[in-house]
Design a protein around this motif. Structure first.
Motif, PDB file in Angstrom:
ATOM      1  N   ALA A 143      54.647  27.921  -0.016  1.00  0.00           N
ATOM      2  CA  ALA A 143      54.779  28.797  -1.186  1.00  0.00           C
ATOM      3  C   ALA A 143      54.016  30.103  -1.048  1.00  0.00           C
ATOM      4  O   ALA A 143      54.162  30.996  -1.890  1.00  0.00           O
ATOM      5  N   LEU A 144      53.208  30.256   0.001  1.00  0.00           N
ATOM      6  CA  LEU A 144      52.328  31.424   0.091  1.00  0.00           C
ATOM      7  C   LEU A 144      53.097  32.727   0.307  1.00  0.00           C
ATOM      8  O   LEU A 144      52.655  33.783  -0.154  1.00  0.00           O
ATOM      9  N   ALA A 145      54.234  32.675   0.984  1.00  0.00           N
ATOM     10  CA  ALA A 145      55.017  33.900   1.173  1.00  0.00           C
ATOM     11  C   ALA A 145      55.566  34.389  -0.166  1.00  0.00           C
ATOM     12  O   ALA A 145      55.515  35.594  -0.470  1.00  0.00           O
ATOM     13  N   ALA A 146      56.074  33.467  -0.986  1.00  0.00           N
ATOM     14  CA  ALA A 146      56.564  33.850  -2.305  1.00  0.00           C
ATOM     15  C   ALA A 146      55.423  34.335  -3.189  1.00  0.00           C
ATOM     16  O   ALA A 146      55.591  35.275  -3.975  1.00  0.00           O
ATOM     17  N   LEU A 147      54.265  33.719  -3.054  1.00  0.00           N
ATOM     18  CA  LEU A 147      53.103  34.153  -3.832  1.00  0.00           C
ATOM     19  C   LEU A 147      52.736  35.590  -3.485  1.00  0.00           C
ATOM     20  O   LEU A 147      52.424  36.398  -4.374  1.00  0.00           O
ATOM     21  N   ALA A 148      52.776  35.931  -2.206  1.00  0.00           N
ATOM     22  CA  ALA A 148      52.423  37.288  -1.786  1.00  0.00           C
ATOM     23  C   ALA A 148      53.367  38.319  -2.388  1.00  0.00           C
ATOM     24  O   ALA A 148      52.953  39.442  -2.713  1.00  0.00           O
ATOM     25  N   GLN A 149      54.635  37.955  -2.556  1.00  0.00           N
ATOM     26  CA  GLN A 149      55.591  38.874  -3.167  1.00  0.00           C
ATOM     27  C   GLN A 149      55.352  39.008  -4.664  1.00  0.00           C
ATOM     28  O   GLN A 149      55.412  40.102  -5.218  1.00  0.00           O
ATOM     29  N   GLN A 150      55.084  37.895  -5.329  1.00  0.00           N
ATOM     30  CA  GLN A 150      54.926  37.910  -6.774  1.00  0.00           C
ATOM     31  C   GLN A 150      53.542  38.386  -7.217  1.00  0.00           C
ATOM     32  O   GLN A 150      53.402  38.943  -8.310  1.00  0.00           O
ATOM     33  N   ALA A 151      52.519  38.147  -6.400  1.00  0.00           N
ATOM     34  CA  ALA A 151      51.140  38.489  -6.779  1.00  0.00           C
ATOM     35  C   ALA A 151      50.414  39.092  -5.580  1.00  0.00           C
ATOM     36  O   ALA A 151      49.598  38.432  -4.927  1.00  0.00           O
ATOM     37  N   PRO A 152      50.690  40.361  -5.246  1.00  0.00           N
ATOM     38  CA  PRO A 152      50.097  40.961  -4.042  1.00  0.00           C
ATOM     39  C   PRO A 152      48.586  41.102  -4.099  1.00  0.00           C
ATOM     40  O   PRO A 152      47.953  41.260  -3.049  1.00  0.00           O
ATOM     41  N   HIS A 153      47.991  41.058  -5.312  1.00  0.00           N
ATOM     42  CA  HIS A 153      46.533  41.174  -5.416  1.00  0.00           C
ATOM     43  C   HIS A 153      45.833  39.818  -5.482  1.00  0.00           C
ATOM     44  O   HIS A 153      44.607  39.758  -5.592  1.00  0.00           O
ATOM     45  N   HIS A 154      46.608  38.737  -5.428  1.00  0.00           N
ATOM     46  CA  HIS A 154      46.012  37.399  -5.398  1.00  0.00           C
ATOM     47  C   HIS A 154      45.115  37.285  -4.164  1.00  0.00           C
ATOM     48  O   HIS A 154      45.456  37.797  -3.091  1.00  0.00           O
ATOM     49  N   PRO A 155      43.944  36.650  -4.270  1.00  0.00           N
ATOM     50  CA  PRO A 155      43.078  36.509  -3.087  1.00  0.00           C
ATOM     51  C   PRO A 155      43.792  35.896  -1.883  1.00  0.00           C
ATOM     52  O   PRO A 155      43.539  36.290  -0.746  1.00  0.00           O
ATOM     53  N   TYR A 156      44.693  34.932  -2.116  1.00  0.00           N
ATOM     54  CA  TYR A 156      45.445  34.360  -1.002  1.00  0.00           C
ATOM     55  C   TYR A 156      46.332  35.409  -0.344  1.00  0.00           C
ATOM     56  O   TYR A 156      46.498  35.416   0.890  1.00  0.00           O
ATOM     57  N   SER A 157      46.921  36.278  -1.142  1.00  0.00           N
ATOM     58  CA  SER A 157      47.795  37.315  -0.599  1.00  0.00           C
ATOM     59  C   SER A 157      46.997  38.313   0.231  1.00  0.00           C
ATOM     60  O   SER A 157      47.464  38.797   1.268  1.00  0.00           O
ATOM     61  N   LEU A 158      45.783  38.633  -0.211  1.00  0.00           N
ATOM     62  CA  LEU A 158      44.933  39.548   0.544  1.00  0.00           C
ATOM     63  C   LEU A 158      44.522  38.951   1.888  1.00  0.00           C
ATOM     64  O   LEU A 158      44.477  39.654   2.906  1.00  0.00           O
ATOM     65  N   LEU A 159      44.240  37.656   1.902  1.00  0.00           N
ATOM     66  CA  LEU A 159      43.747  37.016   3.121  1.00  0.00           C
ATOM     67  C   LEU A 159      44.869  36.683   4.100  1.00  0.00           C
ATOM     68  O   LEU A 159      44.656  36.684   5.316  1.00  0.00           O
ATOM     69  N   GLY A 160      46.042  36.372   3.587  1.00  0.00           N
ATOM     70  CA  GLY A 160      47.148  35.968   4.443  1.00  0.00           C
ATOM     71  C   GLY A 160      47.239  34.457   4.562  1.00  0.00           C
ATOM     72  O   GLY A 160      46.230  33.739   4.497  1.00  0.00           O
ATOM     73  N   ALA A 161      48.457  33.954   4.759  1.00  0.00           N
ATOM     74  CA  ALA A 161      48.709  32.516   4.728  1.00  0.00           C
ATOM     75  C   ALA A 161      47.931  31.755   5.798  1.00  0.00           C
ATOM     76  O   ALA A 161      47.381  30.681   5.538  1.00  0.00           O
TER      77      ALA A 161
END
Length: 428
Positions: A63-81
């Motif tokens: 789900a991390l790729a979809a998370l990066a699209q929906q929430a680019p400022h999420h800490p997971y999105s900043l760090l990468g999957a």
């Protein structure tokens, strides 16, 4: 006083970061202002349970790729999957080294039974809590939910009704009555999970407790109780399971939470064994800068003795822990004045419907993709922000609060150790 790192905050993020630093041979100090939010925790740890658009997450890495699209400022999105999943695996290993017995794995969420008898997706759960696979069910046909006479923080009938409706179980209820609890019961303000556990965990309470539970069990295949047993270790529950000769599981109660407290104590003990310094009841008031670097911090209890640190980790929590603050005009970070995610319009901070995601829950410190905190749009070179103080995510609706705390904390610890190694700075 000199340290390799000063960690501001003694909750899940701060303690796990300090433990990781100490395990790498560094000397951390933890400045903790008050009681950890873990005291209010269920004891289960979420990694990612739901995407911002509401989609349930069975497998966090998928789900991390979809998370990066929906929430680019999420800490997971900043760090990468890749970084997120690597740090999640490290976190699970770190918790095991703290002698914290949990079930689960980062690649696949499971469902835990909640205090209302429903099921909720999570990553790790205490072994005492009943859980099911993502697409599975509880393995029993008949269970008994046991309440405690006079204990208002757990309602057995609600749990039984939910289990019967959701999973088709024959779920009955029973009430535990023990004379050993009479003194506590006389004072409702004292009749709480932790105090009950102090009585039920006593060796002299065991025979009567085991006998009464055996009687209440009847022909049920499993007993489910409020988490009022095993304050210091799982051993009292293991003894009960052997004596009653069937599975006995626990559900979290209203705070203070025994399972959350035990998680906190295990982390504290691990840090102590590693030689980390813990400063309870203290608060960082200000920092001294040299350009874009912090050279020391001043605390309330050590006003004339600054804590000198090569690296600083901000793990002070969100509004609950005063890691973030507000006035009528703005949301702000009170120690360093860092940049924060927030709305300028106060009316946009919350929504009238209590049960929908609240905007203020996504407010927090802005960072770069290394989680270095931003001030005036630029990173402070040796200040990392981790845990609930971070912005860009909703820990409740997205079910990722503990995961963000652990992943960000271990990322910061890894970056700090690497930075000191690259700069050829020996540990203190």
């Amino acid at each position: 006083m000199k340290f390799d790192a000063v960690v501001i905050g003694g909750g899940l993020a701060g303690l796990s970061c300090a433990i990781s630093l100490a395990e790498q041979g560094l000397r951390p100090a933890v400045v903790s202002a008050g009681q950890s939010a873990l005291f209010f925790s269920s004891g289960s740890l979420d990694l990612l349970a739901r995407l911002p658009d509401g989609t349930p997450v069975a497998s966090p890495p998928e789900a991390l790729a979809a998370l990066a699209q929906q929430a680019p400022h999420h800490p997971y999105s900043l760090l990468g999957a890749r970084e997120v999943m690597a740090r999640a695996a490290q976190a699970q290993a770190l918790l095991a080294r703290c002698d914290i017995a949990l079930v689960g794995r980062p690649a696949q969420n499971h469902l835990r039974v909640t205090p209302l008898g429903t099921r909720r997706a999570t990553w790790l759960s205490p072994r005492e809590v009943p859980v099911t696979p993502w697409d599975g069910a509880l393995p029993w046909q008949k269970v008994v939910i046991v309440g405690i006479e006079g204990f208002l923080d757990f309602e057995a009938s609600i749990v039984a009704a939910s289990l019967a409706a959701e999973q088709g179980l024959a779920a009955g209820t029973a009430c535990l009555r023990l004379p050993a609890l009479d003194r506590l019961r006389a004072n409702p303000s004292e009749f709480r999970a932790v105090n009950i556990a102090r009585v039920l965990d006593l060796p002299e309470s065991f025979p009567a407790l085991a006998a009464e539970l055996s009687r209440l069990a009847g022909d049920a295949q499993c007993l489910i109780l409020p988490a009022c047993i095993g304050l210091d270790s799982p051993e009292p529950l293991e003894r009960l399971r052997a004596a009653v000769d069937r599975p006995i599981y626990l559900l979290p109660t209203l705070p203070p939470s025994l399972l959350g407290m035990r998680l906190y104590q295990a982390l504290r003990q691990r840090l102590n064994r590693l030689g980390g310094v813990f400063m309870p009841g203290d608060r960082v008031l200000k920092a001294q800068f040299d350009g874009r670097r912090i050279v020391s911090v001043t605390t309330r209890n050590h006003a004339d003795i600054p804590l000198r640190a090569r690296q600083v980790v901000l793990a002070g929590g969100s509004f609950f822990s005063n890691g973030l603050a507000t006035n009528r005009e703005r949301v702000y970070e009170p120690v360093f004045g860092l940049d924060v995610h927030s709305h300028a319009d106060r009316d946009a901070w919350s929504r009238a419907d209590f049960f929908v995601p609240q905007p203020y829950l996504q407010y927090g410190v802005k960072t770069d993709n290394r989680l270095r905190a931003l001030l005036g749009g630029e990173p402070i070179e040796n200040l990392y922000a981790v845990g609930a103080v971070l912005g860009g995510y909703d820990p409740l609706s997205q079910g990722c609060g503990a995961g963000v705390s652990l992943v960000s904390a271990l990322h910061a610890a890894g970056r700090i150790a690497l930075s000191l190694e690259e700069n050829h700075e020996p540990a203190l």
